[in-house]
Design an enzyme around this catalytic site. Structure first.
Site, PDB file in Angstrom:
ATOM      1  N   ASP A 190      -5.182  -6.396   5.910  1.00  0.00           N
ATOM      2  CA  ASP A 190      -6.431  -5.864   5.435  1.00  0.00           C
ATOM      3  C   ASP A 190      -7.197  -7.066   5.255  1.00  0.00           C
ATOM      4  O   ASP A 190      -8.318  -7.121   5.831  1.00  0.00           O
ATOM      5  CB  ASP A 190      -6.050  -5.073   3.857  1.00  0.00           C
ATOM      6  CG  ASP A 190      -7.733  -4.355   4.070  1.00  0.00           C
ATOM      7  OD1 ASP A 190      -8.583  -4.399   4.589  1.00  0.00           O
ATOM      8  OD2 ASP A 190      -7.524  -3.804   2.780  1.00  0.00           O
ATOM      9  N   LYS A 226       4.534 -14.600   4.035  1.00  0.00           N
ATOM     10  CA  LYS A 226       5.205 -15.453   2.634  1.00  0.00           C
ATOM     11  C   LYS A 226       5.669 -15.530   2.631  1.00  0.00           C
ATOM     12  O   LYS A 226       6.560 -15.514   0.950  1.00  0.00           O
ATOM     13  CB  LYS A 226       3.506 -15.235   1.639  1.00  0.00           C
ATOM     14  CG  LYS A 226       3.642 -15.440   0.394  1.00  0.00           C
ATOM     15  CD  LYS A 226       2.608 -17.419   0.762  1.00  0.00           C
ATOM     16  CE  LYS A 226       2.730 -18.546  -0.391  1.00  0.00           C
ATOM     17  NZ  LYS A 226       1.661 -19.391   0.329  1.00  0.00           N
ATOM     18  N   ASP A 273      -1.611 -17.828   3.742  1.00  0.00           N
ATOM     19  CA  ASP A 273      -2.332 -18.969   3.292  1.00  0.00           C
ATOM     20  C   ASP A 273      -3.161 -20.422   3.924  1.00  0.00           C
ATOM     21  O   ASP A 273      -4.065 -20.565   4.038  1.00  0.00           O
ATOM     22  CB  ASP A 273      -2.240 -19.811   1.981  1.00  0.00           C
ATOM     23  CG  ASP A 273      -0.887 -20.309   1.624  1.00  0.00           C
ATOM     24  OD1 ASP A 273       0.062 -19.789   2.455  1.00  0.00           O
ATOM     25  OD2 ASP A 273      -0.550 -21.141   1.021  1.00  0.00           O
ATOM     26  N   TYR A 316       0.940  -1.287  -0.378  1.00  0.00           N
ATOM     27  CA  TYR A 316       0.112  -0.158  -0.249  1.00  0.00           C
ATOM     28  C   TYR A 316       0.661   1.389   0.329  1.00  0.00           C
ATOM     29  O   TYR A 316       0.471   2.467   0.128  1.00  0.00           O
ATOM     30  CB  TYR A 316      -1.154  -0.235   1.211  1.00  0.00           C
ATOM     31  CG  TYR A 316      -2.065  -0.931   0.696  1.00  0.00           C
ATOM     32  CD1 TYR A 316      -1.830  -2.500   0.206  1.00  0.00           C
ATOM     33  CD2 TYR A 316      -3.375  -0.597   1.633  1.00  0.00           C
ATOM     34  CE1 TYR A 316      -2.705  -2.870   0.115  1.00  0.00           C
ATOM     35  CE2 TYR A 316      -4.245  -1.680   1.808  1.00  0.00           C
ATOM     36  CZ  TYR A 316      -3.923  -2.922   1.332  1.00  0.00           C
ATOM     37  OH  TYR A 316      -5.133  -3.506   1.390  1.00  0.00           O
TER      38      TYR A 316
END
Ligand code: NAD
Length: 368
Positions: A230, A173, A206, A124
């Site tokens: 988010d 990740k 995930d 972002y």
């Protein structure tokens, strides 16, 4: 003495839910002098910009704000006011508690966790461009720094200690994002030993999503980067009863902005229909931040009792679904008045009791 607090009504349902929150804040008897300023669509009409300098000045001066949601056009138009606010005031930690209230509106009545999301960088950061003239390829840069990672991870451990939570999970990740993901992971692994009283572990994003919908009660504090945070905070809002009841706060150094997780829900604007609970629970967090613990407890108990009673609740809490007792829907202002009426009457030290006919733990075998 009165506290001076910046109030941004915002767009869409923002003016309705902030008016509701103000009513409940006033009912606590804590003297708050609201400094009302416009940002978003109303500010464009009056000032030609969605984020006038006066809004930032007001928050910088008062150091505390209550904010309604602000619309961001998708794909074009002005940049997100919400993102700009976080970056310009260096509001680096977005804290979103997800606690099921009175077992209502949820398949997971035991949910009680907090998502701490880094709010100033990551995907972002606003660094993005078209790669070619024909706009057939595009890039968004994911900026992760050690400084921003360290401070948000430290914030999460401190929050855990302050709220007597004994478990912090970092989400990343790092297996695929070998630089940005690994940097955040390393920052977490080096911070965790400084908090030996708190269990620290990690999940890939995930896997975390799957774990949360299977057994959310096993998690307490989740700390993660901007985009993952988010998404996870909406997921956790869903676990705890939906966007209508999910509060949030943004913290920087000696500065705090309280805002719900939900957006401006334009389709409900001006209909006195939106659930005011998320914005009212922002007032509860705001009062706690001011050190007004008893007033904050009164607000929480009044919300809990109103939702447990289920006599005056908005449409999202009245629907048949994961509750056994569907009821007629009330308006946003009626629910706010009911919560405000209860604020001086509740016993803030009484145990919070889930009604017997509230939602029960989700059992897929019962769903045919
Ligand atoms: P949204 O949260 O506004 O609405 C999604 C749906 O959730 C609504 O249609 C409604 O069904 C439900 N909902 C949301 N709040 C509710 C409430 N208080 N009571 C009852 N139901 C409620 O999300 P969106 O439609 O993706 O976004 C609308 C606008 O809000 C966009 O411009 C977006 O950028 C903006 N937004 C702002 C913020 C913020 O100001 N912090 C946060 C999220 C989205």
């Amino acid at each position: 003495m009165s506290y001076r607090v910046t109030l941004i009504p915002g767009d869409g349902i923002g003016p309705e839910v902030t008016a509701a929150a103000r009513l409940v804040a006033d009912a606590t008897g804590v003297a708050i002098d609201w400094d009302v300023v416009d940002a978003g669509e109303r500010a464009i009409q009056a000032h030609g910009t969605p984020l006038p300098e006066g809004v930032l000045d007001s928050i910088r001066t008062n150091r505390i704000a209550l904010k309604g949601p602000i619309t961001t056009p998708i794909g074009s138009g002005f940049r997100s006011v919400n993102v700009a606010l976080r970056q310009q005031l260096d509001l680096y930690a977005s804290v979103r508690p997800a606690r099921a209230i009175a077992g209502e509106g949820t398949r997971y009545p035991e949910t009680d966790l907090v998502v701490v999301r880094e709010a100033t960088e990551g995907l972002y950061s606003g660094v993005e461009h078209w790669v070619d003239r024909d706009h057939t390829a595009a890039e968004t840069v994911n900026i992760i720094t050690r400084k921003a990672s360290d401070r948000v991870i430290r914030f999460a451990f401190e929050l855990a200690r302050h709220e007597h939570r004994s478990h912090v999970t970092a989400v990343h990740k790092a297996n695929i994002m070998k630089t940005t993901g690994a940097l955040f992971q390393t920052a977490f692994q080096e911070m965790a030993p400084k908090y030996p009283d708190i269990k620290a572990d990690e999940r890939l994003i995930d896997n975390m999503c799957m774990q949360l919908v299977k057994k959310p009660e096993e998690y307490s504090v989740i700390v993660t980067t901007n985009l993952f945070g988010d998404i996870l905070s909406d997921l956790c809002a869903g676990l705890a009863g939906g966007l209508g009841v999910a509060p949030g706060a943004l913290y920087g150094e000696n500065i705090a902005v309280f805002e719900p997780v939900h957006g401006s829900a334009p389709k409900y604007a001006g209909q006195d229909k939106a659930d005011p609970v998320a914005e009212i629970l922002c007032v509860e967090r705001l009062l706690r931040y001011l050190g007004e613990a008893e007033a904050a407890d009164r607000v929480f108990h009044a919300v809990w009792e109103t939702m447990a009673e289920k006599k005056v609740v908005t449409y999202d809490l009245a629907l048949p679904g994961y509750t056994q007792r569907p009821v007629p829907a009330s308006s946003c202002s009626a629910m706010a008045k009911e919560i405000a009426r209860k604020v001086p009457l509740v016993d803030p030290r009484a145990p919070l009791v889930r009604p017997k006919d509230a939602a029960h733990a989700y059992d897929p075998h019962l769903e045919g």
